[in-house]
Design an enzyme around this catalytic site. Structure first.
Site, PDB file in Angstrom:
ATOM      1  N   ASP A  97       0.865  -1.223  -0.036  1.00  0.00           N
ATOM      2  CA  ASP A  97      -0.047  -0.075   0.039  1.00  0.00           C
ATOM      3  C   ASP A  97       0.766   1.218  -0.102  1.00  0.00           C
ATOM      4  OD1 ASP A  97      -1.920   1.797   0.235  1.00  0.00           O
ATOM      5  OD2 ASP A  97      -2.568   1.224   2.229  1.00  0.00           O
ATOM      6  N   ASP A 157      -3.619   2.443  -5.693  1.00  0.00           N
ATOM      7  CA  ASP A 157      -2.258   2.298  -4.809  1.00  0.00           C
ATOM      8  C   ASP A 157      -1.994   1.162  -4.067  1.00  0.00           C
ATOM      9  OD1 ASP A 157      -3.963   3.161  -2.852  1.00  0.00           O
ATOM     10  OD2 ASP A 157      -2.484   4.229  -2.036  1.00  0.00           O
ATOM     11  N   GLU A 158      -2.758   0.351  -4.357  1.00  0.00           N
ATOM     12  CA  GLU A 158      -2.568  -0.997  -3.382  1.00  0.00           C
ATOM     13  C   GLU A 158      -2.641  -2.305  -4.314  1.00  0.00           C
ATOM     14  OE1 GLU A 158      -5.335  -1.415   0.110  1.00  0.00           O
ATOM     15  OE2 GLU A 158      -6.084   0.420  -0.905  1.00  0.00           O
TER      16      GLU A 158
HETATM   17 MG    MG Z   1      -2.268   4.086   0.272  1.00  0.00          MG
END
Ligand code: MG
Length: 394
Positions: free
Chosen positions: A9, A107-108
């Site tokens: 993350d 974003d993960e």
């Molecule tokens: Mg993040």
């Protein structure tokens, strides 16, 4: 074989990208989201830097409140196209650690690194190598969680942000989770947390010790799932088809409005942002979604699935406009959202039967705009998007 699942993350992703690209922003509170308008702005904070968090600012907070807490912050509009391009680069870096990857947001991602010990060593070495590679090659900080399943890995990556690396040894899942708040369980939103609190449950350990029948009486199958997650059991495998299940964007009007011109202008801007993310990811979608929230907070959603895939602004814009016309609401509008689902990578573009014309020119405009904005930032915009000064950060 024992599974080794990694959750990666990115830390304060949008803000971190802006700070990396502009050295003047380093060390400063950077707040990405709607325009604050000296405290009169009506949207929310999308992401903020860790410097801004020290002032109590956090994501999803109304931007007017962020302004009161941190008037000296640097407030920026999100540049989704830039973040989507960055995301694509990070995902291909991650693919060097495992071909089995499931991206769950911009974003993960999860990686299934089962059986890679000979290549990357123990989980501590693996986690460090992933973080270092992202930092060295992209100049960005990530947090990593490693466990025997997705749910525990996701909780672990969040425990020591930013720059964290947390490993839960296999067999210790329930003990690892027990002292943590039920808020940390994946998918437990405010409603679930409040309902659990009414049953006297605050920690994951208390949830694990609760009789499953009572939970399923209250929550149905969701209760059974929650109970299993609290015990650290999550047999779900990574979903192979990489990529996001949906892409959407929404904006709040500064003042609730019925002005058709302003509403349509926002449809165009949101359609452009959403389809730009599709194009950057090399994806196409078939279903268009519209969300309208009125001044009394009642919310309507409509969607339409086309016979063919699309990735151009104009098609999405026309479909959401048509959906909107079907609503016939008289109330003032507070918020508009536009999104797509049914997303496929590398789907063949076919001409939507809805618009019986050659889609090539429409795509050409998008291609040119994508290219120019990639080279020069946001210097050109569609005629329909040139806004009057009092308009809504489009
Ligand atoms: Mg993040």
């Amino acid at each position: 074989m024992e599974r080794r699942i990694v959750h990666v993350d990115m830390d304060a992703f949008f803000a971190a990208v802006e700070q990396r690209d502009d050295s003047a922003l380093k060390g400063r509170p950077v707040i990405i989201g709607a325009s604050p308008e000296k405290g009169q702005g009506r949207g929310v904070v999308s992401t903020c830097s860790y410097e801004a968090r020290k002032y109590g600012v956090h994501s999803a907070m109304p931007v007017s409140r962020a302004w009161r807490l941190c008037p000296q912050g640097v407030y920026l509009h999100p540049d989704i196209r830039k973040y989507a391009q960055e995301s694509k680069k990070i995902m291909s870096l991650l693919e060097t650690f495992s071909p089995v990857i499931e991206q769950i947001s911009i974003d993960e991602a999860f990686l299934d690194c089962t059986g890679t010990e000979a290549l990357f060593g123990g989980s501590c070495d693996l986690g460090k190598a992933i973080k270092q590679k992202i930092y060295k090659e992209r100049g960005l900080s990530a947090s990593v969680g490693i466990a025997s399943n997705k749910s525990v890995a996701k909780i672990a990556s969040d425990l020591q942000k930013p720059g964290g690396l947390v490993i839960c040894p296999s067999g210790e899942e329930a003990v690892f989770l027990a002292p943590l708040s039920v808020k940390r369980l994946w998918g437990a939103g405010p409603k679930t947390v409040a309902a659990l609190r009414r049953l006297g449950i605050e920690t994951i350990g208390e949830l694990a010790a609760f009789p499953e029948e009572t939970l399923s009486r209250h929550f149905g199958r969701w209760g059974e799932h929650l109970h299993r997650m609290a015990l650290g059991i999550d047999p779900r495998s990574l979903e192979k088809e990489r990529g996001q299940k949906s892409i959407s964007e929404e904006r709040t009007f500064r003042r609730d409005t019925r002005d058709k011109g302003r509403i349509e202008q926002l449809f165009l801007a949101l359609s452009q942002n959403v389809t730009a993310q599709l194009r950057v990811a090399g994806q196409k979608a078939r279903t268009a979604h519209l969300k309208v929230r009125y001044s009394d907070f009642s919310t309507l959603t409509r969607s339409r699935t086309l016979s063919c895939y699309f990735d151009d602004t104009e098609t999405l814009h026309q479909v959401v406009k048509a959906l909107f016309e079907g609503l016939k609401g008289e109330k003032r509008i507070r918020l508009i959202g536009v999104g797509v689902t049914n997303i496929e990578e590398g789907a063949v573009l076919l001409q939507p039967s809805l618009f019986d014309e050659d889609p090539t020119p429409k795509r050409k405009v998008d291609t040119i705009m994508d290219e120019v904005s990639r080279k020069h930032g946001k210097v050109i915009t569609r005629g329909g998007l040139i806004t009057r000064k009092e308009d809504d950060g489009v």
